[in-house]
Write a protein that holds these residues in place. Structure first.
Motif, PDB file in Angstrom:
ATOM      1  N   GLY A  13     -29.559 -25.313   0.621  1.00 21.79           N
ATOM      2  CA  GLY A  13     -29.469 -26.488  -0.234  1.00 21.79           C
ATOM      3  C   GLY A  13     -30.596 -27.441   0.127  1.00 21.79           C
ATOM      4  N   PHE A  14     -31.090 -28.181  -0.847  1.00 20.15           N
ATOM      5  CA  PHE A  14     -32.240 -29.046  -0.635  1.00 20.15           C
ATOM      6  C   PHE A  14     -31.919 -30.521  -0.823  1.00 20.15           C
ATOM      7  N   HIS A  15     -30.961 -30.821  -1.673  1.00 21.28           N
ATOM      8  CA  HIS A  15     -30.587 -32.200  -1.956  1.00 21.28           C
ATOM      9  C   HIS A  15     -29.068 -32.278  -2.087  1.00 21.28           C
ATOM     10  N   ARG A  16     -28.529 -33.424  -1.761  1.00 23.41           N
ATOM     11  CA  ARG A  16     -27.094 -33.611  -1.927  1.00 23.41           C
ATOM     12  C   ARG A  16     -26.807 -34.038  -3.360  1.00 23.41           C
ATOM     13  N   GLY A  17     -26.063 -33.218  -4.069  1.00 18.37           N
ATOM     14  CA  GLY A  17     -25.695 -33.538  -5.434  1.00 18.37           C
ATOM     15  C   GLY A  17     -24.401 -34.321  -5.486  1.00 18.37           C
ATOM     16  N   PRO A  18     -23.908 -34.598  -6.688  1.00 17.16           N
ATOM     17  CA  PRO A  18     -22.642 -35.324  -6.840  1.00 17.16           C
ATOM     18  C   PRO A  18     -21.511 -34.600  -6.134  1.00 17.16           C
ATOM     19  N   GLU A  19     -20.627 -35.354  -5.509  1.00 16.41           N
ATOM     20  CA  GLU A  19     -19.557 -34.772  -4.713  1.00 16.41           C
ATOM     21  C   GLU A  19     -18.714 -33.791  -5.511  1.00 16.41           C
ATOM     22  N   ASN A  20     -18.416 -34.124  -6.746  1.00 17.09           N
ATOM     23  CA  ASN A  20     -17.559 -33.259  -7.566  1.00 17.09           C
ATOM     24  C   ASN A  20     -18.307 -32.669  -8.753  1.00 17.09           C
ATOM     25  N   GLY A  21     -19.631 -32.621  -8.669  1.00 15.88           N
ATOM     26  CA  GLY A  21     -20.407 -32.074  -9.771  1.00 15.88           C
ATOM     27  C   GLY A  21     -20.435 -30.562  -9.745  1.00 15.88           C
ATOM     28  N   PRO A  22     -20.918 -29.949 -10.826  1.00 19.39           N
ATOM     29  CA  PRO A  22     -21.029 -28.493 -10.880  1.00 19.39           C
ATOM     30  C   PRO A  22     -21.998 -27.958  -9.829  1.00 19.39           C
ATOM     31  N   THR A  23     -21.806 -26.727  -9.426  1.00 23.00           N
ATOM     32  CA  THR A  23     -22.701 -26.064  -8.478  1.00 23.00           C
ATOM     33  C   THR A  23     -23.485 -24.972  -9.203  1.00 23.00           C
ATOM     34  N   LEU A  24     -24.787 -24.954  -8.990  1.00 23.13           N
ATOM     35  CA  LEU A  24     -25.672 -23.950  -9.569  1.00 23.13           C
ATOM     36  C   LEU A  24     -26.339 -23.188  -8.432  1.00 23.13           C
ATOM     37  N   SER A  39     -38.139 -28.071  -6.125  1.00 20.75           N
ATOM     38  CA  SER A  39     -38.429 -29.066  -7.166  1.00 20.75           C
ATOM     39  C   SER A  39     -37.392 -29.019  -8.277  1.00 20.75           C
ATOM     40  N   PHE A  40     -36.909 -27.827  -8.587  1.00 18.25           N
ATOM     41  CA  PHE A  40     -35.852 -27.664  -9.592  1.00 18.25           C
ATOM     42  C   PHE A  40     -34.603 -28.418  -9.133  1.00 18.25           C
ATOM     43  N   SER A  41     -34.270 -28.290  -7.850  1.00 19.53           N
ATOM     44  CA  SER A  41     -33.132 -29.010  -7.293  1.00 19.53           C
ATOM     45  C   SER A  41     -33.323 -30.520  -7.417  1.00 19.53           C
ATOM     46  N   ALA A  42     -34.548 -30.971  -7.154  1.00 21.79           N
ATOM     47  CA  ALA A  42     -34.827 -32.403  -7.247  1.00 21.79           C
ATOM     48  C   ALA A  42     -34.608 -32.922  -8.665  1.00 21.79           C
ATOM     49  N   GLU A  43     -34.984 -32.120  -9.663  1.00 28.43           N
ATOM     50  CA  GLU A  43     -34.795 -32.525 -11.054  1.00 28.43           C
ATOM     51  C   GLU A  43     -33.316 -32.676 -11.405  1.00 28.43           C
ATOM     52  N   LEU A  44     -32.469 -31.892 -10.750  1.00 24.32           N
ATOM     53  CA  LEU A  44     -31.051 -31.822 -11.127  1.00 24.32           C
ATOM     54  C   LEU A  44     -30.119 -32.544 -10.167  1.00 24.32           C
ATOM     55  N   ARG A  45     -30.650 -33.142  -9.128  1.00 24.40           N
ATOM     56  CA  ARG A  45     -29.811 -33.660  -8.045  1.00 24.40           C
ATOM     57  C   ARG A  45     -28.816 -34.725  -8.498  1.00 24.40           C
ATOM     58  N   SER A  46     -29.111 -35.446  -9.565  1.00 23.55           N
ATOM     59  CA  SER A  46     -28.198 -36.506 -10.008  1.00 23.55           C
ATOM     60  C   SER A  46     -26.989 -35.960 -10.757  1.00 23.55           C
ATOM     61  N   THR A  47     -27.061 -34.710 -11.201  1.00 23.01           N
ATOM     62  CA  THR A  47     -25.970 -34.157 -12.004  1.00 23.01           C
ATOM     63  C   THR A  47     -25.345 -32.893 -11.430  1.00 23.01           C
ATOM     64  N   LEU A  48     -26.108 -32.124 -10.623  1.00 28.23           N
ATOM     65  CA  LEU A  48     -25.624 -30.837 -10.126  1.00 28.23           C
ATOM     66  C   LEU A  48     -25.903 -30.704  -8.637  1.00 28.23           C
ATOM     67  N   GLN A  49     -25.136 -29.848  -7.987  1.00 27.09           N
ATOM     68  CA  GLN A  49     -25.486 -29.386  -6.649  1.00 27.09           C
ATOM     69  C   GLN A  49     -26.205 -28.054  -6.802  1.00 27.09           C
ATOM     70  N   VAL A  50     -27.475 -28.002  -6.430  1.00 31.50           N
ATOM     71  CA  VAL A  50     -28.275 -26.789  -6.560  1.00 31.50           C
ATOM     72  C   VAL A  50     -28.403 -26.113  -5.203  1.00 31.50           C
ATOM     73  N   LEU A  51     -28.049 -24.840  -5.148  1.00 32.03           N
ATOM     74  CA  LEU A  51     -28.236 -24.003  -3.971  1.00 32.03           C
ATOM     75  C   LEU A  51     -29.152 -22.845  -4.350  1.00 32.03           C
ATOM     76  N   ALA A  52     -29.764 -22.217  -3.367  1.00 26.75           N
ATOM     77  CA  ALA A  52     -30.652 -21.084  -3.647  1.00 26.75           C
ATOM     78  C   ALA A  52     -30.495 -20.032  -2.565  1.00 26.75           C
ATOM     79  N   ILE A  53     -30.671 -18.785  -2.974  1.00 36.55           N
ATOM     80  CA  ILE A  53     -30.527 -17.654  -2.061  1.00 36.55           C
ATOM     81  C   ILE A  53     -31.854 -17.402  -1.336  1.00 36.55           C
ATOM     82  N   GLN A  54     -31.762 -17.218  -0.020  1.00 31.79           N
ATOM     83  CA  GLN A  54     -32.929 -16.846   0.777  1.00 31.79           C
ATOM     84  C   GLN A  54     -32.777 -15.383   1.185  1.00 31.79           C
TER      85      GLN A  54
END
Length: 251
Positions: A13-24, A39-54
């Motif tokens: 995870g790169f940014h903390r999204g909304p506590e109860n927001g959707p997870t992508l 950067s994609f996470s940064a664009e969505l941080r106000s509405t979604l929690q973005v995670l990515a697979i390493q």
């Protein structure tokens, strides 16, 4: 990382999204890493929690054994994500990542009788649409030429011999996984699928992208944006807006 006990060697995870927001959850392309989606996470941080697979074999997992099949990558991704999968989670996969996301969704159907809230399949033809490709059998020069053609890797990296020695093994392994993949017919998914492609992408045409609709009983949409195989680099904001609209749309 947020409110999870997922395997953090696999899930970033790169940014903390909304506590109860959707997870992508985002699945990178061949040769790609979780950081591609920072950067994609940064664009969505106000509405979604973005995670990515390493995936193993790259960046801080350089010493981990590369996995040479989509099935292995999907199985290990599923295992790492399992603590998340009892609640709503959406998938976004680009290129090879779309195939892995699809197979993880298939494992969810088989093992949990569940599905992601939506699957975004980016820059990839449907699993049932086969092309006979053999990039992974080329020598190093041939593999590098392919990367330059797709413009998915910074050209400065491709000119750095030391860096190339580090990334080529995972790149070749990923291409082997993609090119050896064969779709196994089975029941379709039940979640909506949205396919997104670049209009100039030589790796997937609109007919091949529309075939994603055959893999779900849910709603299917196709979006074609300007750009090639890595259209996402130039269209990040447009794709982020698309993802947010669909994930936050009223049921």
């Amino acid at each position: 990382m947020t409110k999870t006990t997922v395997d953090e060697s696999w899930v970033r995870g790169f940014h903390r999204g909304p506590e109860n927001g959707p997870t992508l959850v985002c699945f990178p392309h061949a040769g790609g890493s979780a950081s591609y989606f920072t950067s994609f996470s940064a664009e969505l941080r106000s509405t979604l929690q973005v995670l990515a697979i390493q995936y193993p074999g790259r960046q801080d997992r350089l010493r981990d054994r590369c996995l040479g099949s989509i099935d292995e990558l999907a199985e290990e991704s599923y295992r790492a994500l399992r603590p998340l999968l009892d609640r709503p989670v959406a998938f976004f996969g680009h290129s090879m990542g779309a195939m892995i996301a699809f197979e993880v969704a298939t494992l969810m159907r088989e093992r949990l009788d569940a599905a992601p809230t939506i699957l975004f399949a980016s820059g990839r033809r449907a699993p049932s649409r086969f092309r006979d490709e053999s990039v992974h059998l080329r020598d190093d020069a041939g593999l590098i030429a392919e990367l330059k053609t797709l413009s998915g890797t910074d050209s400065r990296i491709l000119d750095d011999e030391d860096v190339l020695r580090m990334i080529l093994p995972s790149m070749r392994s990923d291409y082997r996984a993609v090119e050896s993949y064969r779709y196994r017919p089975g029941p379709p998914l039940t979640c909506p699928i949205t396919a997104v492609i670049g209009e100039d992408d030589g790796k997937v045409n609109q007919d091949e992208a529309r075939a994603w609709g055959d893999h779900t009983t849910g709603e299917f949409r196709l979006h074609v944006l300007p750009g090639g195989h890595f259209y996402l680099a130039e269209q990040r904001q447009a794709v982020a807006d698309l993802v947010a609209r669909q994930l936050l749309a009223p049921a």
